[in-house]
Each structure stands twice: as C-alpha cells, then as structure tokens.
Design an enzyme around this catalytic site. Structure first.
Site, short mmCIF file in Angstrom:
data_model
loop_
_atom_site.label_atom_id
_atom_site.label_comp_id
_atom_site.label_asym_id
_atom_site.label_seq_id
_atom_site.Cartn_x
_atom_site.Cartn_y
_atom_site.Cartn_z
N MET A 6 8.30 3.61 -1.43
CA MET A 6 6.98 3.99 -0.91
C MET A 6 6.29 2.74 -0.35
O MET A 6 5.07 2.70 -0.22
CB MET A 6 6.14 4.65 -2.00
CG MET A 6 6.80 5.94 -2.50
SD MET A 6 5.65 7.13 -3.20
CE MET A 6 5.07 6.24 -4.60
N LYS B 175 13.26 1.18 -13.84
CA LYS B 175 11.89 1.21 -14.35
C LYS B 175 11.42 2.66 -14.41
O LYS B 175 10.79 3.09 -15.36
CB LYS B 175 10.94 0.39 -13.48
CG LYS B 175 9.52 0.40 -14.04
CD LYS B 175 8.58 -0.47 -13.26
CE LYS B 175 8.18 0.14 -11.96
NZ LYS B 175 7.37 1.37 -12.09
N HIS C 81 12.41 -4.21 -5.27
CA HIS C 81 13.00 -3.44 -4.16
C HIS C 81 14.09 -4.27 -3.48
O HIS C 81 15.16 -3.75 -3.15
CB HIS C 81 11.94 -3.12 -3.10
CG HIS C 81 10.88 -2.16 -3.55
ND1 HIS C 81 9.56 -2.53 -3.67
CD2 HIS C 81 10.94 -0.86 -3.90
CE1 HIS C 81 8.86 -1.49 -4.06
NE2 HIS C 81 9.66 -0.46 -4.21
N LEU D 5 6.57 -3.49 -0.78
CA LEU D 5 7.84 -3.97 -1.32
C LEU D 5 7.68 -5.27 -2.12
O LEU D 5 6.85 -6.11 -1.79
CB LEU D 5 8.83 -4.21 -0.18
CG LEU D 5 9.13 -2.98 0.69
CD1 LEU D 5 10.14 -3.34 1.79
CD2 LEU D 5 9.66 -1.82 -0.13
N HIS D 6 8.48 -5.38 -3.17
CA HIS D 6 8.49 -6.58 -4.01
C HIS D 6 9.94 -6.95 -4.30
O HIS D 6 10.86 -6.25 -3.86
CB HIS D 6 7.67 -6.36 -5.29
CG HIS D 6 8.03 -5.08 -6.01
ND1 HIS D 6 9.23 -4.92 -6.65
CD2 HIS D 6 7.36 -3.91 -6.16
CE1 HIS D 6 9.29 -3.72 -7.19
NE2 HIS D 6 8.17 -3.08 -6.90
N ARG E 159 2.28 -1.29 -7.93
CA ARG E 159 0.92 -1.17 -8.46
C ARG E 159 0.40 -2.48 -9.05
O ARG E 159 -0.81 -2.61 -9.26
CB ARG E 159 0.87 -0.10 -9.55
CG ARG E 159 1.12 1.30 -9.02
CD ARG E 159 1.21 2.29 -10.18
NE ARG E 159 1.87 3.51 -9.76
CZ ARG E 159 1.25 4.55 -9.24
NH1 ARG E 159 -0.05 4.53 -9.09
NH2 ARG E 159 1.92 5.62 -8.86
N GLN F 286 3.92 13.85 -4.56
CA GLN F 286 4.24 13.39 -5.92
C GLN F 286 3.05 12.76 -6.63
O GLN F 286 3.18 12.29 -7.75
CB GLN F 286 5.45 12.44 -5.91
CG GLN F 286 5.20 11.07 -5.31
CD GLN F 286 6.49 10.29 -5.21
OE1 GLN F 286 7.34 10.57 -4.37
NE2 GLN F 286 6.67 9.28 -6.07
N GLN G 279 12.73 9.36 -13.52
CA GLN G 279 12.96 9.72 -12.10
C GLN G 279 14.44 9.60 -11.75
O GLN G 279 15.01 10.48 -11.09
CB GLN G 279 12.12 8.80 -11.22
CG GLN G 279 12.54 8.81 -9.75
CD GLN G 279 11.59 8.03 -8.87
OE1 GLN G 279 10.50 8.46 -8.56
NE2 GLN G 279 12.00 6.83 -8.45
N SER H 296 6.30 -3.80 -10.01
CA SER H 296 5.83 -2.50 -9.53
C SER H 296 4.87 -2.75 -8.38
O SER H 296 4.14 -3.75 -8.38
CB SER H 296 5.10 -1.79 -10.66
OG SER H 296 4.28 -0.77 -10.14
O1 PAF Z 1 10.17 5.43 -6.79
C1 PAF Z 1 9.59 5.61 -5.70
O2 PAF Z 1 9.15 4.68 -5.02
C2 PAF Z 1 9.40 7.04 -5.22
O3 PAF Z 1 9.20 7.90 -6.28
C3 PAF Z 1 10.52 7.54 -4.30
C4 PAF Z 1 11.85 7.59 -5.05
C5 PAF Z 1 10.65 6.61 -3.10
C6 PAF Z 1 10.22 8.94 -3.80
O4 PAF Z 1 9.03 8.97 -3.07
#
Ligand code: PAF
Length: 284
Positions: A30, A150, A37, A33-34, A188, A61, A154, A186
């Site tokens: 999403m 993390k 990722h 990026l860090h 966030r 989501q 999911q 994260s």
């Molecule tokens: O983990 C995430 O960043 C999101 O949940 C994902 C997998 C890109 C789906 O939007």
C-alpha cells in the site's frame, strides 16, 4: 523501472514473460515503502526473472475512514526507492481502475482464520484484503508472491484464499524486518509521535519475554502477565494479546504436543495501532 496504471498495460507487458515461462515475482503493497518492503522485493528479485510491485491503498480493507485518509502516501519517494533497488515494474492503479463504481468487498469464508485477532477488531478487513489480493493475482498472474510475517494472519488468509480460488501462485512468508530497537517496520510508524515512537519497542521486548516464559509458565499465566506489564505503560494500550495455534489461529489455553504456536498482539500507541507477533518454541 516501468510504471503502469492500467490493468491492460501491465498485462500486455507481462505477456512476454508468461509466454517464455519466465517466473514473475510479485510484492503487493500500500506504499509508504520502508526497509521491510525492500527486503521482500530483494527476496523476490533473487528468485524470479522479473519483479512487479503494486502500490494501491485499498479502501475496502479499512474499517475506519479516518485511518484510510491518514494512511501515509509517498508515491514519489516510493518510486525513487524502487528504482534504487532495480525493481522492474510498478503497478499503481487508481481506485476506479480496480473497483470501477463498485467499491465493495467480496464475502469470503476463510475456514475460521478470519474471526479472531485482527478479524475481531477490524470488521470486514479480511474480506477487503481477500478481494484486493485476488484481483491483483488475477491481473499480474505471478508465479510467486511475497508477504511479510508481521501481518501473519493476513499471510495465512492469503494462502487460504489462493488455495480456495485455485490460483496458481506460490505465497511466500518473509521474516519480520525490525528497527534497531526491535520495533517491527510498518508504514504506520512514521505517524508515531516522538514519545510514542520511544515507547513502542516495548511491544517486541514483551514478545521476547513471552518467548522465554512460554517454556516455563502456562498460557493463562503468560496472558495475565502481559496484561499487567501493559497496564504499567502509560503511552501504550494493549488491544489484544493471545497465544494462538499457527495453523488454525485459534487462541490456545493450554499447550498441546506437536503443535506450533505464535504470540500475537495489537497495541495502540496514541492514535496509531501497531501489530506484532513472534514464533514460540513448544517444548511439550
Ligand atoms: O499488507 C498490505 O500492505 C496490504 O494488506 C496488501 C497485502 C497490500 C493488500 O492491500
């Protein structure tokens, strides 16, 4: 790095690799990026002919509109980072391109993996994740897709969805990438105040202690110990802590032989909700 905004363009570009049966690696994100990722992308690069990263802040989501609005968006910086590690393709569609006029999730049944922990506290979250990951897998048609541990729940749900939908994608989990002080990386984290950022490594510190306690104490004793530890932290509010079976994600009350467990928690540091988890050694 080539950047695509439409399904048609990315599909056309990937056709060449599909025809030659060259493996395509995929890292859905999403944005914001860090290093976490980037570690997924590096792993994908090592194992595939080409790597596609998607950046899409998926509205379905988010169970809270203010969380969606405030989600960090840093596209220009993300593009520079992706170029710096030689990412091949970026797919950055608009909400219209993915959902047209119908911004709603499909309803999934993930065999019970979706009800506890994040599922209990974030209504509809996993239907949104299932919807977007299924859509992205159908567009990119990757051979391998990479997700961080993390978001362990999911990861298990994406594996389940892929199996249920019979999508020919290998879903790979990658280890949690941490800051030097232990805080799980994260997107966030950049929204934490200075004070909350300083307090947040307590989450991982506690999980490490749980790892040791798991060999000595009962699950119920550990649960109440964790609760008490957080009550002493004025800047952190524990939303949930549980020790769960790694396969079913059901909260455990006692340790069973030949069963793998992980400890999971969600914590509010001010307005920011942080999650983390750790693998436990079962000595039973
Ligand atoms: O983990 C995430 O960043 C999101 O949940 C994902 C997998 C890109 C789906 O939007």
């Amino acid at each position: 790095m080539k950047i695509f905004n439409t399904k048609k363009d990315i599909t056309n570009c990937l056709l060449e690799y599909k025809t030659k049966k060259q493996p395509i690696g995929f890292v859905p994100t999403m944005g914001a990026l860090h290093q976490g990722h980037l570690s997924l992308i590096k792993e994908a690069k090592a194992e595939n002919e080409v790597v596609v990263v998607s950046i899409f802040v998926n509205p379905t989501q988010f169970d809270n509109s203010s969380d969606l609005e405030k989600y960090p968006k840093t596209l220009e910086k993300d593009i520079e980072l992706l170029k710096s590690i030689n990412c091949d393709f970026l797919f950055a569609p608009t909400v219209d391109e993915i959902y047209a006029e119908n911004i709603i999730s499909e309803s999934f049944n993930f065999d019970g993996l979706e009800h506890q922990m994040e599922g209990e506290f974030r209504t509809g979250h996993f239907n949104g994740v299932g919807t977007i990951v299924k859509a992205l897998f159908q567009i990119i048609m990757p051979n391998n897709a990479y997700f961080g541990e993390k978001d362990f729940q999911q990861l298990q749900i994406v594996k389940k969805m892929t199996e249920q939908q019979k999508l020919p994608v290998v879903v790979k989990g990658c280890e949690i990438y941490r800051e030097k002080d232990g805080l799980a990386m994260s997107s966030r984290n950049v929204r934490l105040t200075k004070e909350h950022r300083k307090a947040a490594p307590f989450i991982y510190k506690t999980l490490l202690q749980v790892q040791t306690l798991f060999t000595q104490k009962s699950i119920l004793e550990i649960n109440s110990w964790v609760k008490k530890e957080f009550e002493k932290q004025p800047l952190l509010k524990l939303e949930y802590f549980c020790i769960a079976n790694t396969q079913t994600l059901q909260a455990a009350t006692n340790k069973k032989q030949d069963t793998e467990y992980r400890a999971f928690m969600a914590v509010f540091a001010g307005e920011i909700r942080l999650i983390d988890n750790i693998k436990l050694e079962n000595c039973n």
